[in-house]
Design a protein around this motif. Structure first.
Motif, mmCIF file in Angstrom:
data_model
loop_
_atom_site.group_PDB
_atom_site.id
_atom_site.type_symbol
_atom_site.label_atom_id
_atom_site.label_comp_id
_atom_site.label_asym_id
_atom_site.label_seq_id
_atom_site.Cartn_x
_atom_site.Cartn_y
_atom_site.Cartn_z
ATOM 1 N N ARG A 48 40.289 37.806 43.356
ATOM 2 C CA ARG A 48 39.971 36.993 42.189
ATOM 3 C C ARG A 48 40.661 37.497 40.920
ATOM 4 N N THR A 49 41.681 38.324 41.079
ATOM 5 C CA THR A 49 42.455 38.813 39.948
ATOM 6 C C THR A 49 43.933 38.795 40.330
ATOM 7 N N THR A 50 44.758 39.298 39.423
ATOM 8 C CA THR A 50 46.203 39.369 39.693
ATOM 9 C C THR A 50 46.601 40.758 40.192
ATOM 10 N N GLY A 116 43.799 51.989 38.138
ATOM 11 C CA GLY A 116 43.676 51.131 39.312
ATOM 12 C C GLY A 116 43.019 49.802 39.062
ATOM 13 N N PHE A 117 43.377 49.151 37.945
ATOM 14 C CA PHE A 117 42.690 47.906 37.582
ATOM 15 C C PHE A 117 43.706 46.840 37.197
ATOM 16 N N ALA A 118 43.436 45.607 37.619
ATOM 17 C CA ALA A 118 44.354 44.498 37.358
ATOM 18 C C ALA A 118 44.520 44.249 35.864
ATOM 19 N N GLU A 119 45.767 44.045 35.453
ATOM 20 C CA GLU A 119 46.122 43.662 34.086
ATOM 21 C C GLU A 119 45.656 44.662 33.042
ATOM 22 N N MET A 120 45.472 45.916 33.446
ATOM 23 C CA MET A 120 45.111 46.957 32.485
ATOM 24 C C MET A 120 46.044 48.155 32.650
ATOM 25 N N GLY A 121 47.338 47.831 32.662
ATOM 26 C CA GLY A 121 48.346 48.859 32.780
ATOM 27 C C GLY A 121 48.752 49.115 34.218
ATOM 28 N N THR A 122 49.648 50.088 34.387
ATOM 29 C CA THR A 122 50.175 50.407 35.716
ATOM 30 C C THR A 122 49.606 51.707 36.256
ATOM 31 N N VAL A 282 26.613 41.794 26.354
ATOM 32 C CA VAL A 282 27.299 41.266 27.545
ATOM 33 C C VAL A 282 28.348 42.272 28.007
ATOM 34 N N VAL A 283 28.103 42.900 29.166
ATOM 35 C CA VAL A 283 29.096 43.813 29.746
ATOM 36 C C VAL A 283 29.591 43.338 31.105
ATOM 37 N N GLY A 284 28.971 42.302 31.678
ATOM 38 C CA GLY A 284 29.522 41.700 32.884
ATOM 39 C C GLY A 284 30.920 41.183 32.594
ATOM 40 N N VAL A 285 31.818 41.276 33.575
ATOM 41 C CA VAL A 285 33.221 40.920 33.360
ATOM 42 C C VAL A 285 33.391 39.409 33.306
ATOM 43 N N PHE A 286 34.053 38.928 32.266
ATOM 44 C CA PHE A 286 34.480 37.528 32.156
ATOM 45 C C PHE A 286 35.972 37.525 31.874
ATOM 46 N N LEU A 287 36.703 36.608 32.521
ATOM 47 C CA LEU A 287 38.160 36.605 32.440
ATOM 48 C C LEU A 287 38.674 35.390 31.673
ATOM 49 N N PRO A 288 39.841 35.523 31.027
ATOM 50 C CA PRO A 288 40.438 34.362 30.356
ATOM 51 C C PRO A 288 41.005 33.331 31.319
ATOM 52 N N GLN A 289 41.144 33.712 32.589
ATOM 53 C CA GLN A 289 41.614 32.776 33.616
ATOM 54 C C GLN A 289 41.082 33.223 34.959
ATOM 55 N N ASP A 290 40.589 32.279 35.740
ATOM 56 C CA ASP A 290 40.064 32.596 37.076
ATOM 57 C C ASP A 290 40.360 31.423 38.000
ATOM 58 N N ASP A 291 41.423 31.544 38.774
ATOM 59 C CA ASP A 291 41.848 30.445 39.637
ATOM 60 C C ASP A 291 40.833 30.122 40.727
#
Length: 376
Positions: A48-50, A116-122, A282-291
């Motif tokens: 559910r992420t990139t 080790g997290f999507a879209e938060m650096g390499t 609110v600390v549950g993760v919400f994304l700007p896009q979720d296909d």
């Protein structure tokens, strides 16, 4: 070295990867002794992420320093350290304000980096034998002398204990107040636990998994099963009209009792179950896009939110990932002096080789799988 690698939706594998190493003078190398599976890891695990195939997972990490860069001043070989999941430089405008979750120096297109997290650096994750830690003087929390004895407690400082505490900080919890927490996963349990540490008079936790609700009760909270849909009315009844504060600890994959995803449900339930002028964190993760979201609106990262009701009730909503360094040192002292024992949520301690099976069981919400600690 061995590491847990993402290979696609619901596929992870322990593989041999290039050894972690010092890359800059301000780095240290840590031999990982404990690394947790987080509920946020499941977003990536489920596809559910990139998240890129081939990356090492793991952002809740603790271990022993085995090598230091020439530019490291404070950290020594042999130190036992816990690493905040957010990577921070310590000197950018956001880090200087204590907003280390939104560091502007990380190798990411958006503010904030993580292991080790999507879209938060390499940055490679720590579900591995070794981990490179950048800006180590700033990022390493050196643990007290009881670090090995209380390792299962201290490893919770990497993410979920500070994140749960952050939820109560965002909500504005004060002594004597009533608090409702949506979600009895590890972060929700830590939010409930933190609310009690902050002196809340009444803490309620909403979920539908019996094993998680039992842990909420073990922590001293009132467990509320939302399977029948009557949870809001129950909260209003218990609090005489609404909780003073509320914490959202579920995020964008919230779903109803029949398993249908309803990303807006916990937010709207909080508006309904928190009193007028109350606070919501609110600390549950919400994304700007979720296909993978259920509707066109939610696929664009938007929610059908009861804004009018929130406005009419004069509620305050604050949100965002935890700035772990704002809390981890103080929370470590609570552990050290036996005032906090967050390890009560740990259900499984397993070798790294069993990580793929552990991910599967945790993702399936198998009974009794509440928090997994891996031992590389």
């Amino acid at each position: 070295m061995k590491a847990l690698v993402y290979r696609g939706p619901r596929t992870v594998a322990v593989e041999n990867v290039p050894d972690a190493r010092i890359e800059r003078p301000t780095d240290v190398l840590v031999r990982i002794t404990s690394t947790n599976i987080c509920g946020s890891d499941l977003h990536m695990y489920e596809g559910r992420t990139t998240m890129e195939e081939g990356r090492t997972l793991g952002h809740e990490n603790l271990g022993e320093v085995v090598e230091v860069g020439d530019g490291v001043d404070r950290i020594r070989v042999g130190d036992r350290v816990c690493l905040p999941f957010n990577v921070g430089c310590g000197f950018c405008a956001n880090c200087e304000r204590g907003q280390t979750g939104f560091c502007l120096s990380v190798d990411s297109d958006t503010p904030g980096g993580a292991y080790g997290f999507a879209e938060m650096g390499t940055y490679a994750g720590g579900q591995a034998e070794y981990l490179r830690v950048p800006w180590a003087d700033f990022n390493c929390l050196v643990l007290p002398e009881d670090a090995q004895e209380k390792e299962n407690d201290y490893v919770m400082l990497a993410d979920i204990f500070p994140t749960g505490y952050h939820a109560t900080e965002l909500a504005g919890v004060s002594p004597g107040e009533s608090v409702v927490v949506y979600g009895a996963g590890p972060v929700g349990l830590m939010a409930a636990y933190s609310a009690m540490l902050r002196g809340a008079s009444q803490v309620m936790v909403v979920d539908r998994h019996p094993d998680r609700l039992r842990l909420a009760e073990k922590a001293g909270a009132t467990a509320i099963d939302d399977s029948d849909g009557g949870h809001v009315e129950k909260i209003l009844e218990l609090t005489g009209g609404g909780a003073d504060r509320g914490c959202e600890c579920v995020g964008y994959q919230a779903h109803d009792a029949e398993g249908r995803e309803t990303p807006e449900s916990t937010m709207n339930d909080l508006v309904a179950s928190v009193r007028a002028t109350g606070g919501i964190g609110v600390v549950g993760v919400f994304l700007p896009q979720d296909d993978g979201a259920p509707t066109e609106l939610t696929r664009a990262g938007k929610l059908p939110f009861d804004f009018g009701q929130m406005w009419f009730k004069g509620q305050t909503v604050r949100n965002g990932q935890a700035n772990v360094k704002a809390y981890n040192r103080q929370l470590a002292q609570l552990i050290h002096h036996d005032r906090a024992e967050p390890s009560f949520i740990v259900s499984h301690e397993l070798p790294l080789d069993q990580a793929p099976e552990a991910y599967r069981s945790f993702d399936d919400r198998d009974a009794g799988w509440t928090k997994v600690v891996l031992r590389p």
